[in-house]
Scaffold this motif. Structure first.
Motif, PDB file in Angstrom:
ATOM      1  N   ARG A 113       0.842  -1.202   0.000  1.00 25.95           N
ATOM      2  CA  ARG A 113       0.000   0.000   0.000  1.00 25.95           C
ATOM      3  C   ARG A 113       0.873   1.246   0.000  1.00 25.95           C
ATOM      4  O   ARG A 113       1.740   1.418   0.856  1.00 25.95           O
ATOM      5  CB  ARG A 113      -0.920  -0.005   1.219  1.00 25.95           C
ATOM      6  CG  ARG A 113      -2.006  -1.060   1.151  1.00 25.95           C
ATOM      7  CD  ARG A 113      -2.982  -0.942   2.294  1.00 25.95           C
ATOM      8  NE  ARG A 113      -3.672   0.346   2.314  1.00 25.95           N
ATOM      9  CZ  ARG A 113      -4.940   0.495   2.687  1.00 25.95           C
ATOM     10  NH1 ARG A 113      -5.650  -0.558   3.028  1.00 25.95           N
ATOM     11  NH2 ARG A 113      -5.475   1.684   2.707  1.00 25.95           N
ATOM     12  N   ALA A 114       0.601   2.128  -0.944  1.00 27.81           N
ATOM     13  CA  ALA A 114       1.367   3.378  -1.036  1.00 27.81           C
ATOM     14  C   ALA A 114       1.036   4.325   0.107  1.00 27.81           C
ATOM     15  O   ALA A 114       1.828   5.226   0.423  1.00 27.81           O
ATOM     16  CB  ALA A 114       1.096   4.062  -2.371  1.00 27.81           C
ATOM     17  N   ASP A 115      -0.131   4.123   0.742  1.00 26.56           N
ATOM     18  CA  ASP A 115      -0.554   5.041   1.805  1.00 26.56           C
ATOM     19  C   ASP A 115      -0.145   4.553   3.194  1.00 26.56           C
ATOM     20  O   ASP A 115      -0.552   5.147   4.199  1.00 26.56           O
ATOM     21  CB  ASP A 115      -2.063   5.265   1.754  1.00 26.56           C
ATOM     22  CG  ASP A 115      -2.865   3.971   1.908  1.00 26.56           C
ATOM     23  OD1 ASP A 115      -2.326   2.887   1.573  1.00 26.56           O
ATOM     24  OD2 ASP A 115      -4.024   4.035   2.349  1.00 26.56           O
ATOM     25  N   LEU A 116       0.653   3.486   3.263  1.00 24.72           N
ATOM     26  CA  LEU A 116       1.128   2.980   4.544  1.00 24.72           C
ATOM     27  C   LEU A 116       2.649   2.818   4.495  1.00 24.72           C
ATOM     28  O   LEU A 116       3.190   2.397   3.472  1.00 24.72           O
ATOM     29  CB  LEU A 116       0.488   1.626   4.873  1.00 24.72           C
ATOM     30  CG  LEU A 116      -1.029   1.599   5.076  1.00 24.72           C
ATOM     31  CD1 LEU A 116      -1.504   0.163   5.293  1.00 24.72           C
ATOM     32  CD2 LEU A 116      -1.440   2.487   6.251  1.00 24.72           C
ATOM     33  N   PRO A 117       3.350   3.137   5.583  1.00 16.84           N
ATOM     34  CA  PRO A 117       4.812   2.994   5.583  1.00 16.84           C
ATOM     35  C   PRO A 117       5.222   1.525   5.621  1.00 16.84           C
ATOM     36  O   PRO A 117       4.505   0.687   6.166  1.00 16.84           O
ATOM     37  CB  PRO A 117       5.241   3.723   6.860  1.00 16.84           C
ATOM     38  CG  PRO A 117       4.052   3.627   7.769  1.00 16.84           C
ATOM     39  CD  PRO A 117       2.845   3.692   6.869  1.00 16.84           C
ATOM     40  N   LEU A 118       6.372   1.238   5.029  1.00 17.31           N
ATOM     41  CA  LEU A 118       6.937  -0.110   5.071  1.00 17.31           C
ATOM     42  C   LEU A 118       8.019  -0.136   6.133  1.00 17.31           C
ATOM     43  O   LEU A 118       9.000   0.608   6.053  1.00 17.31           O
ATOM     44  CB  LEU A 118       7.530  -0.488   3.700  1.00 17.31           C
ATOM     45  CG  LEU A 118       8.134  -1.893   3.589  1.00 17.31           C
ATOM     46  CD1 LEU A 118       7.053  -2.967   3.744  1.00 17.31           C
ATOM     47  CD2 LEU A 118       8.859  -2.061   2.256  1.00 17.31           C
TER      48      LEU A 118
END
Length: 221
Positions: A113-118
């Motif tokens: 998800r681009a909207d959550l940090p990895l």
């Protein structure tokens, strides 16, 4: 490859619960083959293969237009709300061997998800899981699909500013797969033009790998 006027690409989607794997698979196929919905638990329990129809206007071979067909294997998420790591691994291994064991796999798409940090631990665990599935050459056959890119855009991030602000963990992962990544919106489904843009990028990744395919029969056990 089916014949001289047609090319088939084999893809598998991998990722966490609610990352958008099944929705991404539907977008690539231009269909609603895979169940995709908001849920407090993991939705996908088994592997399922989806097939597109003939797609024209994307590839030319020997000066002539060729048709493209896309095959996508949807998989249970890892981590999973009701399946153990070993159950997910064995299910995906069996699915890969059954559907792509004879022909091989062009690309595994790691859906994030681009909207959550990895985070580092999450990335390390995911990479180890993919290595177990695909073997030592996994980097050559893996690309990252960043879903929910529309939410990142709503927050004011372009692709350039997003990458400038991305965590070192994500940047390291993207570097390890030679920056093979694609942003994918999740609102209102994907339109034909957006789908074709994504498929062209995937075809470019496959071409960069000299159309090599990962043989998976030996990974069935």
């Amino acid at each position: 490859m089916a014949d001289s006027n047609e090319m088939t690409i084999n893809l598998v989607v991998l990722g966490k619960t609610q990352a958008g794997k099944s929705a991404a698979g539907n977008s690539l196929l231009g269909s609603s083959d895979f169940e995709s919905r908001l849920s407090p638990s993991s939705v996908t329990l088994c592997c399922r293969l989806g097939r597109s129809g003939r797609i024209l206007g994307l590839i030319r071979r020997n000066g002539c237009e060729s048709a493209l067909r896309v095959r996508v294997l949807d998989t249970p998420s890892y981590p999973h709300s009701s399946l153990s790591r070993e159950q997910v691994r064995d299910t995906v291994r069996a699915g890969l061997a059954h559907h792509f064991g004879e022909e091989g796999l062009h690309l595994a798409l790691l859906v994030l998800r681009a909207d959550l940090p990895l985070c580092p631990d999450e990335s390390d665990d995911t990479v180890q899981f993919i290595q177990e599935l695909l073997g030592p050459t996994w980097k050559d056959f893996t690309a990252v699909l960043l879903t929910h890119a529309d939410k990142a855009a709503e927050a004011g991030y372009s692709e350039e500013t997003y990458m400038h602000s991305a965590s070192s963990t994500l940047l390291s992962l993207l570097s390890s797969v030679e920056h093979k990544y694609i942003f994918l919106d999740n609102h209102n489904g994907i339109i034909k033009e957006e789908r074709n843009t994504v498929l062209k990028k995937l075809l470019n990744f496959i071409q960069q790998n000299n159309y090599h395919m990962l043989l998976l029969k030996h990974r069935k056990e």
